[in-house]
Scaffold this active site. Sequence first.
Site, PDB file in Angstrom:
ATOM      1  N   LYS A 226       0.655  -1.149   0.138  1.00 56.45           N
ATOM      2  CA  LYS A 226       0.010  -0.010  -0.144  1.00 56.45           C
ATOM      3  C   LYS A 226       0.914   1.229   0.096  1.00 56.45           C
ATOM      4  O   LYS A 226       1.667   1.482   1.085  1.00 56.45           O
ATOM      5  CB  LYS A 226      -0.862  -0.145   1.388  1.00 56.45           C
ATOM      6  CG  LYS A 226      -1.978   1.116   1.450  1.00 56.45           C
ATOM      7  CD  LYS A 226      -2.897   0.775   2.671  1.00 56.45           C
ATOM      8  CE  LYS A 226      -3.913   1.885   2.627  1.00 56.45           C
ATOM      9  NZ  LYS A 226      -3.831   3.214   2.167  1.00 56.45           N
ATOM     10  N   ARG A 231      -4.766   7.808  -3.804  1.00 58.33           N
ATOM     11  CA  ARG A 231      -5.323   6.686  -4.574  1.00 58.33           C
ATOM     12  C   ARG A 231      -5.765   7.697  -5.596  1.00 58.33           C
ATOM     13  O   ARG A 231      -6.573   8.582  -5.356  1.00 58.33           O
ATOM     14  CB  ARG A 231      -6.237   6.101  -3.780  1.00 58.33           C
ATOM     15  CG  ARG A 231      -6.996   5.007  -4.727  1.00 58.33           C
ATOM     16  CD  ARG A 231      -6.593   3.776  -4.265  1.00 58.33           C
ATOM     17  NE  ARG A 231      -7.381   3.017  -5.267  1.00 58.33           N
ATOM     18  CZ  ARG A 231      -8.531   2.253  -4.509  1.00 58.33           C
ATOM     19  NH1 ARG A 231      -8.779   2.407  -3.308  1.00 58.33           N
ATOM     20  NH2 ARG A 231      -9.259   1.308  -5.133  1.00 58.33           N
ATOM     21  N   ARG A 246      -9.429   9.856  -5.328  1.00 58.99           N
ATOM     22  CA  ARG A 246     -10.419   8.746  -4.999  1.00 58.99           C
ATOM     23  C   ARG A 246     -11.932   9.227  -5.087  1.00 58.99           C
ATOM     24  O   ARG A 246     -12.610   8.428  -5.200  1.00 58.99           O
ATOM     25  CB  ARG A 246      -9.932   8.443  -3.795  1.00 58.99           C
ATOM     26  CG  ARG A 246     -10.469   7.024  -3.406  1.00 58.99           C
ATOM     27  CD  ARG A 246     -10.073   6.653  -1.868  1.00 58.99           C
ATOM     28  NE  ARG A 246     -10.996   7.060  -0.921  1.00 58.99           N
ATOM     29  CZ  ARG A 246     -10.828   7.129   0.415  1.00 58.99           C
ATOM     30  NH1 ARG A 246      -9.980   6.351   0.850  1.00 58.99           N
ATOM     31  NH2 ARG A 246     -11.851   7.491   1.458  1.00 58.99           N
ATOM     32  N   GLU A 271      -1.664   4.427  -7.268  1.00 61.38           N
ATOM     33  CA  GLU A 271      -1.473   5.501  -6.421  1.00 61.38           C
ATOM     34  C   GLU A 271      -0.443   6.565  -7.056  1.00 61.38           C
ATOM     35  O   GLU A 271       0.538   6.011  -7.783  1.00 61.38           O
ATOM     36  CB  GLU A 271      -0.475   4.477  -5.493  1.00 61.38           C
ATOM     37  CG  GLU A 271      -0.428   5.246  -4.049  1.00 61.38           C
ATOM     38  CD  GLU A 271      -1.370   5.231  -3.054  1.00 61.38           C
ATOM     39  OE1 GLU A 271      -2.228   4.152  -3.170  1.00 61.38           O
ATOM     40  OE2 GLU A 271      -1.738   5.957  -2.198  1.00 61.38           O
ATOM     41  N   LYS A 393      -7.114  -3.611   4.151  1.00 57.06           N
ATOM     42  CA  LYS A 393      -5.879  -3.154   4.238  1.00 57.06           C
ATOM     43  C   LYS A 393      -5.330  -3.586   5.452  1.00 57.06           C
ATOM     44  O   LYS A 393      -6.120  -3.167   6.629  1.00 57.06           O
ATOM     45  CB  LYS A 393      -6.139  -1.526   3.915  1.00 57.06           C
ATOM     46  CG  LYS A 393      -7.205  -0.833   4.606  1.00 57.06           C
ATOM     47  CD  LYS A 393      -7.361   0.780   4.586  1.00 57.06           C
ATOM     48  CE  LYS A 393      -8.454   1.357   5.059  1.00 57.06           C
ATOM     49  NZ  LYS A 393      -8.883   2.705   4.707  1.00 57.06           N
TER      50      LYS A 393
END
Lengths: 525, 338
Positions: A226, A231, A246, A271, A393
Amino acid sequence: MQAFAALLDALSYQPARNAKLRLIETYLRETPDPDRGWALAALTGGLDFPAAKPALLRGFGEDKIGPELFHWSYDYVGDLAETLSLIWETGPDAGPPPTLGEVVDTLQRATKMQTPAILKRWLDALDATGRWALLKLLTGALRVGVSARLAKQAAANIGNKSVDEVEEIWHGLTPPYRPLLDWLLHDAPKPSTNAGGAFLPPMLANPIERAELEALDPAHFRAEWKWDGIRVQVAASGGVKRLYSRAGEDISAAFPDIIEAIDFEGVFDGELLVRRDETVAPFNDLQQRLNRKAVTPKMLKEHPAHVRLYDVLWLEGEDLRALSFDQRRARLEAWNAEKPRARFDVSPLVIFTDWAHLATLREQMTSDGIEGLMLKRGDSAYLAGRPKGPWFKWKRDPMLVDCVLMYAQRGHGKRSSFYSDYTFGCWREADGKRELAPVGKAYFGFTDEELRWLDKWVRDHTTNRFGPVREVAPELVLEIAFDGIARSTRHKSGVAMRFPRINRIRTDKPAAEADTIDSLVRLMP
Amino acid sequence: MTDTLDPRSWLYPTPRGLYCKPGDFYIDPAVAVPRAVITHGHGDHARPGHRAALATPETLAIMRARFEDMPDTQQQPLKYGESVQIGEVDVELAPAGHILGSAQAVLAYRGQRIVVSGDFKRRPDPTCPPFEPIPCDVFITEATFALPVFHHPSDMGEIGKLLRSVATFPERTHLVGVYALGKCQRVIRLLRAAGWDKRIWLHGGLMALCKLYQEQGVDLGDIAHVGDAILETFRGAIVLCPPSALADRWSRRFADPVPAVCSGWMRVRARARQSGAELPLVISDHADWGELCQTLKDVGAPKVWVTHGREEALVHMARSIGIDAEALHLAGRDEEDG
């Protein structure tokens, strides 16, 4: 607006399906863009305005003709929006009536305060049917007996296409549907659902802890890092290239380096990072690029942006969202292998055998550019929103540092009477003296009970007041958790924490034993 | 004007209708009476069987056409602008702009003047002379459309809606519901003015009055009775019929007709839906709210009596501009005729 009003008016009296279709078809053929697209959006429920309240309309009416006459009128007509549209008179100097596009565009940008004045101007300029249609748009439901499906059928008919063909591409289209209408009316290429670089709602993950993993079968899951950026979605189609946050905010203007590098058609999930050579820069570097109106050449050179791709939603006109993660991943890797790009790469999978193995890999990863791990089921379709189960996550454990509370400020909303915003500092040597330098501010991480305790402590230990801010005796140690740390010229201490929060109140620890700036600097990558 | 004379003492409502005592006559009575003054030919104003009837020559012609020549009624034609004395009252007829022959009855008695306007409108009508405001002491007004929601749009705009619908549905027949007297002929004239020079087809119930209008010098162009013409003829045609015929078996002879209705009530959606119209057209022979208010100002009467319709709103409005207004309830009025 008048043509659209005439359409709604005719539809509202037309009981027969085929005649309704004909009315919509005629309108769509004869009305120029973008109005016809906005009309299609209105008929399919694709427009969203802050609704006008009945009280506002009633107030308009009573101001216009007095409460008695308005009451009798409303009583006779039985519909508030219609009553107002009928009693209002077209103003002689009102100017031309607004187009539908103008109405939509203005309402989407107007503030709540501005709306009444704008509305009055339009009511003056429109005729009764126009006013009725405008108020129907503003108060929500049109109620003209047209389903979204019927409106799409009419759209399909004008291009001699089947309604299923329109439905298939519909969810990727956004008003005013220019590519759709060009396809239907002018033989333009059939739009894919990412036509015009439309934003597709992203799929989000739920947080998970180590212990909860034991209930899951590791064989079902794929892991990836991550990355610590923001994002984004890269959407490109029909020459339109967009970068979205996002939440769907178009951030293309701040990242011309990314937009210029788009030489493909598709929608990708990834990302956004600042990347120098092969290294991902700390989040703080990316922050320099965000929320900027103008990007200087220097900024572009020193903080080059990069998108690390996680997923592919559309590729060359094909919707991949219904495929499994594994299938999409294969398509993504194949696409990338065909032509590697400098501004885009694919986030690698983290290969692991079981949860214990993955936990070890997670512990060993010390790069500042990584926030933790993502776990995605190999068979998961790409679903909008935050579905429970397919994606998780697993964030990295935060860094911890002991700081001393220096200032407190009252909060907002339900915390408005509490001192709930805390500025804390670390020790440093200056001119042979030991002093506290502020290193950050935290607003959360504590329970309600802890908040009440902290509030009382602040009130009991105040040494100075600056408006809403209280300076307190340097006696209370707070354990601060944070996800990253970077050098900063904006902060006096020269460091900036990412996502700092209060982890524990350390009444057990003397202030003198709190951490120093030097120990913070050592945490930097 | 005599300050002490109460207008109600010589003109007042009775169960038979509005009665003028010093002239011993009724105005638009609801039943047959010995002597009547008729403002216009619509059925709720002009009724058969009076022993004597005074009206404009056009109105008398309409009444003869409707009531089998009225051989038993002594007919007294009075042209616009001429006056006659009945008993102690001077009677004059002034144009009301409502339909062919429509008039306001202007009554003068002992220096006091009362105008009974009957039904009226203020906008131009190609089939009759325009309303003439007469200064008076008491003005009796209708209130059919006396709410601020009633604002009749431009009639040519409404005719444009009809022609646009004909263009959108060229294979369908447009059936337009109109009142046989006045509305029918006005709509034909409006269609001609808008450039529709094709034959306009008529339901049998509209033929007689159209013929009468033509005899009175109103040019209606090429009109013909639907009769036994074959179905194919009516594709893309405009056919006029009484509103009641729209839902009648008669209308089923047409392929997929578009029912249209011409009336001031079409302004309100709920009313338009009740009428079954797919194409409501706001074309009215009555004054709308703005025209009613303007007329009160134009005639400048200190007293206004408000009849048939939404009296309370017009009374409220009149009082707000200093007029001594009150409702006057008359027998036999059909408020639905709009």
